[in-house]
Design a protein around this motif. Structure first.
Motif, short mmCIF file in Angstrom:
data_model
loop_
_atom_site.label_atom_id
_atom_site.label_comp_id
_atom_site.label_asym_id
_atom_site.label_seq_id
_atom_site.Cartn_x
_atom_site.Cartn_y
_atom_site.Cartn_z
N ASP A 140 -71.17 -10.65 16.02
CA ASP A 140 -69.91 -10.72 15.27
C ASP A 140 -69.89 -11.94 14.36
N GLN A 141 -70.35 -13.07 14.89
CA GLN A 141 -70.38 -14.30 14.09
C GLN A 141 -71.34 -14.13 12.91
N MET A 142 -72.49 -13.48 13.15
CA MET A 142 -73.44 -13.25 12.04
C MET A 142 -72.81 -12.35 10.99
N ARG A 143 -72.03 -11.36 11.43
CA ARG A 143 -71.41 -10.44 10.47
C ARG A 143 -70.29 -11.11 9.69
N ASP A 201 -77.67 -10.83 0.31
CA ASP A 201 -77.81 -9.37 0.19
C ASP A 201 -76.50 -8.67 0.54
N GLU A 202 -75.83 -9.19 1.55
CA GLU A 202 -74.54 -8.60 1.93
C GLU A 202 -73.50 -8.80 0.83
N SER A 236 -73.42 0.54 3.42
CA SER A 236 -72.82 0.14 4.70
C SER A 236 -71.73 -0.93 4.59
N TYR A 237 -71.37 -1.36 3.38
CA TYR A 237 -70.34 -2.40 3.23
C TYR A 237 -69.11 -1.83 2.54
N PRO A 241 -67.46 -20.81 3.61
CA PRO A 241 -68.14 -20.01 2.59
C PRO A 241 -68.90 -18.85 3.23
N GLY A 242 -68.83 -17.67 2.59
CA GLY A 242 -69.53 -16.50 3.10
C GLY A 242 -68.61 -15.54 3.85
N MET A 243 -67.41 -16.00 4.22
CA MET A 243 -66.45 -15.07 4.83
C MET A 243 -65.80 -14.23 3.73
#
Ligand code: GLY
Ligand code: MN
Ligand code: MN
Length: 305
Positions: free
Chosen positions: A25-28, A34-35, A122-123, A244-246
């Motif tokens: 979950d934390q990685m996601r 790429d995401e 998938s996103y 950053p990244g969220m």
């Protein structure tokens, strides 16, 4: 047990089982490059679909016909599927939060609320726009629309590293509540000033949901909404600190059901504006901004359709 049964051949079974879900979950929650690229594309395609629906809108169409325009644009651009059941809600239907596109007819003078996004590689994207069926906002519609837009602007300003997940919601609630007092949706003689109205929660009559959620592989994505560190004695853990990244949605709204003490000019107006914000080192980047959100831009796009 299967592995344990191999003990005589020298195989050692694990001594413990660890649930990796929290790690995953934390990685996601923190997206890599790429995401972010996939989510940006999901945002672009979904924005194009909203633009298409605005251009096609006219009184006499049915909600499902606008849904068909959304689905066409998603698939035409290579998205695999809608990320969730598309909400296309005209008139009073916009005040029903989880309404899905049905067969109601778009009426001259009514608004249309569309909450729709595609899934690309998938996103998910998750975008809401509210626009007039005939291309021109009425006075009361414009008044409430601009309050919701100002609330979103305030929430986006609080969407940056170091701020907490709920700061955007609190900022939006303050702008919405002030707007409700200014327009008479809330009676200042009863509700008091903006601080009183927030403390008493009376704004919830017209704004009854949270301003956002994590977005990623799921529309309502995984990840803790509170920081890991324990709160001070007797208090809950703090709301999650943004990094950053969220990616978070920012989706304030106002929904006015008829009531004797509510000005009639606002009855049955439902408005939400929802965008997808990637937290960056110095603020946030909106992944869904290829669809207009001001009154002037929406009216111009629909006029030139
Ligand atoms: N479309 C679901 C949501 O906005 O949360
Ligand atoms: Mn949505
Ligand atoms: Mn959402």
């Amino acid at each position: 047990q299967s592995v344990r049964n191999l003990a005589r051949s020298g195989v050692e079974a694990p001594a413990g089982i660890y649930d990796v879900q929290r790690l995953l979950d934390q990685m996601r929650l923190i997206k890599d490059d790429d995401e972010i690229a996939a989510m940006s594309r999901a945002g672009e395609i979904s924005a194009a679909a909203h633009c298409r629906a605005m251009r096609m809108s006219r009184p006499g169409l049915r909600e499902y016909q606008l849904e068909a325009e959304l689905l066409h644009e998603f698939r035409y651009n290579g998205a695999q599927a809608p990320a969730y059941g598309s909400i296309v809600a005209t008139g009073a239907n916009a005040c029903v939060l989880h309404y899905q596109a049905s067969d109601a007819e778009l009426k001259d003078g009514d608004l249309v609320l569309i909450d729709a996004g595609c899934e690309f590689n998938s996103y998910a994207a998750d975008i809401t726009r509210t626009f007039p069926a005939n291309g021109k906002f009425t006075g009361p519609q414009k008044t409430l629309y601009e309050i919701v837009l100002a609330a979103q602007t305030a929430a986006l300003a609080a969407t940056r590293p170091g701020r907490h997940f709920m700061d955007g919601h609190d900022a939006a609630v303050r702008v919405l509540t002030q707007g409700m007092l200014d327009t008479g949706l809330l009676d200042a003689n009863k509700a008091g000033n903006v601080d009183d109205a927030i403390a008493a929660g009376v704004y919830r009559q017209f704004y009854m949901h949270r301003t956002g959620h994590w977005l990623g592989m799921d529309v309502h994505d995984v990840g803790d909404y509170r920081d890991a560190a324990p709160g001070a004695a007797g208090t809950e853990r703090a709301w999650r600190t943004l990094e950053p990244g969220m990616v978070v949605t920012v989706e304030p709204g106002i929904y006015v059901r008829p009531a004797a003490d509510v000005p009639e000019q606002f009855w049955n107006i439902g408005i939400r504006i929802e965008d997808d914000a990637l937290v960056t080192p110095d603020g946030c980047r909106i992944l869904s901004n290829a669809v207009p959100n001001t009154v002037a831009e929406i009216e111009a796009l629909m006029r030139h359709a």
